[in-house]
Design a protein around this motif. Sequence first.
Motif, PDB file in Angstrom:
ATOM      1  N   LEU A 219      27.581  99.968   2.341  1.00 54.41           N
ATOM      2  CA  LEU A 219      27.223 101.107   1.499  1.00 54.41           C
ATOM      3  C   LEU A 219      27.004 100.686   0.049  1.00 54.41           C
ATOM      4  CD1 LEU A 219      29.692 103.763   2.968  1.00 54.41           C
ATOM      5  CD2 LEU A 219      27.215 103.639   3.324  1.00 54.41           C
ATOM      6  N   LEU A 220      27.799  99.725  -0.420  1.00 57.69           N
ATOM      7  CA  LEU A 220      27.620  99.243  -1.785  1.00 57.69           C
ATOM      8  C   LEU A 220      26.253  98.590  -1.940  1.00 57.69           C
ATOM      9  CD1 LEU A 220      28.720  98.699  -4.608  1.00 57.69           C
ATOM     10  CD2 LEU A 220      29.739  96.582  -3.743  1.00 57.69           C
ATOM     11  N   GLN A 221      25.823  97.831  -0.926  1.00 59.63           N
ATOM     12  CA  GLN A 221      24.508  97.203  -0.990  1.00 59.63           C
ATOM     13  C   GLN A 221      23.412  98.258  -1.057  1.00 59.63           C
ATOM     14  OE1 GLN A 221      22.040  97.127   1.778  1.00 59.63           O
ATOM     15  NE2 GLN A 221      20.652  96.247   0.251  1.00 59.63           N
ATOM     16  N   MET A 222      23.580  99.366  -0.343  1.00 57.30           N
ATOM     17  CA  MET A 222      22.567 100.417  -0.361  1.00 57.30           C
ATOM     18  C   MET A 222      22.507 101.121  -1.722  1.00 57.30           C
ATOM     19  SD  MET A 222      23.247 101.940   3.463  1.00 57.30           S
ATOM     20  CE  MET A 222      23.066 100.874   4.895  1.00 57.30           C
ATOM     21  N   GLN A 223      23.595 101.014  -2.493  1.00 53.15           N
ATOM     22  CA  GLN A 223      23.617 101.568  -3.852  1.00 53.15           C
ATOM     23  C   GLN A 223      23.094 100.586  -4.886  1.00 53.15           C
ATOM     24  OE1 GLN A 223      27.541 102.702  -5.044  1.00 53.15           O
ATOM     25  NE2 GLN A 223      27.759 104.316  -3.536  1.00 53.15           N
ATOM     26  N   ASP A 226      21.212  94.774  -6.879  1.00 54.03           N
ATOM     27  CA  ASP A 226      21.512  93.414  -7.326  1.00 54.03           C
ATOM     28  C   ASP A 226      22.069  92.541  -6.210  1.00 54.03           C
ATOM     29  OD1 ASP A 226      20.674  93.936  -9.888  1.00 54.03           O
ATOM     30  OD2 ASP A 226      22.685  94.391 -10.654  1.00 54.03           O
ATOM     31  N   VAL A 227      22.488  93.160  -5.102  1.00 62.04           N
ATOM     32  CA  VAL A 227      23.055  92.389  -3.989  1.00 62.04           C
ATOM     33  C   VAL A 227      21.924  91.623  -3.300  1.00 62.04           C
ATOM     34  CG1 VAL A 227      24.282  92.509  -1.791  1.00 62.04           C
ATOM     35  CG2 VAL A 227      24.927  94.045  -3.672  1.00 62.04           C
ATOM     36  N   ASP A 228      22.148  90.322  -3.076  1.00 60.97           N
ATOM     37  CA  ASP A 228      21.111  89.470  -2.500  1.00 60.97           C
ATOM     38  C   ASP A 228      21.318  89.156  -1.030  1.00 60.97           C
ATOM     39  OD1 ASP A 228      19.625  88.979  -4.991  1.00 60.97           O
ATOM     40  OD2 ASP A 228      21.454  87.928  -5.604  1.00 60.97           O
ATOM     41  N   ALA A 229      22.527  89.317  -0.511  1.00 61.25           N
ATOM     42  CA  ALA A 229      22.792  88.979   0.897  1.00 61.25           C
ATOM     43  C   ALA A 229      24.132  89.566   1.307  1.00 61.25           C
ATOM     44  CB  ALA A 229      22.798  87.464   1.104  1.00 61.25           C
ATOM     45  N   LYS A 256      17.276 101.244   2.780  1.00 59.25           N
ATOM     46  CA  LYS A 256      17.679 100.500   1.589  1.00 59.25           C
ATOM     47  C   LYS A 256      18.402  99.203   1.937  1.00 59.25           C
ATOM     48  CE  LYS A 256      17.952 104.526  -1.462  1.00 59.25           C
ATOM     49  NZ  LYS A 256      18.819 105.325  -2.352  1.00 59.25           N
ATOM     50  N   MET A 257      18.616  98.958   3.231  1.00 59.00           N
ATOM     51  CA  MET A 257      19.203  97.688   3.646  1.00 59.00           C
ATOM     52  C   MET A 257      18.064  96.682   3.766  1.00 59.00           C
ATOM     53  SD  MET A 257      21.178  95.414   4.404  1.00 59.00           S
ATOM     54  CE  MET A 257      21.458  93.987   5.437  1.00 59.00           C
ATOM     55  N   ASN A 258      17.792  95.980   2.691  1.00 63.09           N
ATOM     56  CA  ASN A 258      16.611  95.122   2.616  1.00 63.09           C
ATOM     57  C   ASN A 258      16.944  93.706   2.177  1.00 63.09           C
ATOM     58  OD1 ASN A 258      17.300  95.675   0.007  1.00 63.09           O
ATOM     59  ND2 ASN A 258      15.363  96.623  -0.573  1.00 63.09           N
TER      60      ASN A 258
END
Length: 643
Positions: A219-223, A226-229, A256-258
Amino acid sequence: MAQSPVLWNGLPRGPYEIGFKFERQFDHARPFQNQHDEQGKPVAHRGRPLQMFIWYPAEADRNAKPMRYEEYLYLNDTDSEAWQWREESKQAVLQNYAQEFEPFKGDLKPLLEVQTAAIKGAKVAKGKFPVVILGAGGGTGGHVYSVLCEYLASHGYVAIAHTALGLQKGERWPFDMRGIETQMRDLNFILNYAHRLPNVDADKLALASWSVGGVAQALLQMQNTDVDAILSLDAATGYEYGRDLLRQSPWFDLKKMNVPYLHMHGELPPRYNVPKNFEYYDSLSVAETYLFSFKKLVHADFVSSHGVAQHTLIKTERSAEAIASYKIVCQYALNFLNAYLKKDKHSRGFLRSTPVANGISNQLVELRTKLSAGNGFVQVNGGKLYFEIAGEGCALILIGGSGSMDLRQWDEQFKFFQQDFQVIRYDPRGVGKSDLPTAPFSHVEDLEALFNFLGVDKAVLMGLSSGGGIALEFALTHPQRLLGLVLSAPSVNGYKFSTEQQQRVASFANAAQRGAEAYIKTLLEDPFFIPAPQNPEARKRAQVLMAENFRPFDFSLIKQLEPPTVARVAEIDKPVFLLVGNLDHPDVQKRTEFLEQSIHGAKRVTINNAGHLVNLEAPHDFNRAAHEFLAAWNFHSKSTLGK
């Protein structure tokens, strides 16, 4: 630099010493306890404590003394000052994690006295490093990832883990959305803190997690763009309860999970029956994803405190396989982070190869991948090549030849083999959408450039006619990047044809000088090129492909291998499978027989009712024969043979 400690079990150290820092910060926007403690004394810090365990690349110090494992454990205590623990505080910590230590049967001395790889307060190495933030499981301590974090720090990463706390002091962490939202706020706090560290390159950020921590990480990645992996150590994104928690969040949006995603899970029966579910993995379509199945691990084995620490100190019948498997976990975690945070091509190629191709037993782990599908161009010396890619698994590269036909000559193979492989087909220089050569060039160098561009470390090459000749030359030039060869009527540089065959080939070249119509007419009237007695549609297809791709160029621009292929084929020591049509020219059949006799272990089959273009004339028989060979050598990631 110190030797690898006992809990590493021989994992290779990276170039850095391993520093360790503990940091306790307070989030005063979230009160964690009352104004007064149980004795009525005022509480100095009511805010929520964030207990951060920070491993980082450090400079070597011969006089430094590594920490003991017990120090990791006691740092989870929220009441004591770090390294100033009273005996009652120590016992409270050990009691809090009593279930984790159950296999030690009350005798924790061997674990507490174990020397770690970390040096408290070691001098920070020069430079900025990618950061990995590890999410907590339900109620876990920051120590649970210690071996992996030490290993990553030695290879140039800052790794930050933290203690999982309940919503309020004295409460257990709740397995519901309140707990997930608390974890997300904790992670955001830690992320802000990491941005302020002078040795962190905040533009290179990965999230990692075990168990329920995977929900908050996803969920944090979807927000956060800046997350790369994302690295999942058997995290909740592979379980039904994790799927259900994700769906409850207003932040959940798979579109948004990309970013690249690697999920590992164990296949041994778990202690508790928690149903798995890979819907999250299967639903991802916009990122490169990897799914590793570890055959000898259970859920707890994916964190060192529950797994490798216990298997190292308390031997059981499965300890050897569990330790070997955990080392593979660390190896793949490092290569995943190197591939996507450091853009390391070798690591990306390592990920895209089957475990067997990487020297890892398929008795321990299997891999499924979903790599970037589509098409594009790769820049080569003096031009560019057009390629297409689809499927998942071991790389299989199709190299065309004969009659100036583009990569569509592989249509049937491209569709068929992507069930089991990552299939790559391309137009060699001068064909299809690839550039015409204007200066001397090497097909082998072009193919190497394609390998490097796509991050392919090793591959099986499938070549037809002159494409088979390219594959042979690549095998002799880059044997370390070859898994095997599937060759259909391959050309062999330096092979001596009969006078009649030389005249036949010359007639093709002469016809090409007269234009497309004369060239195509000559090939289609040739009795050996594509007779296709049982497949007239194949002749029509070949005619269309040749007409659309007629672009003659000076073949003298092609650099040939020296010494020539014919003198060196016996050097090839990889599996080789040869196909030839029974209606192909006798000289071509003899040439294929020569290869079978010259290459140790090579196998040859003759396809009936086919001439030179076996893959077009008899696609079903071609695909079946090639697939059986590839399956026998265990090159594919999954088998569909017999479907």
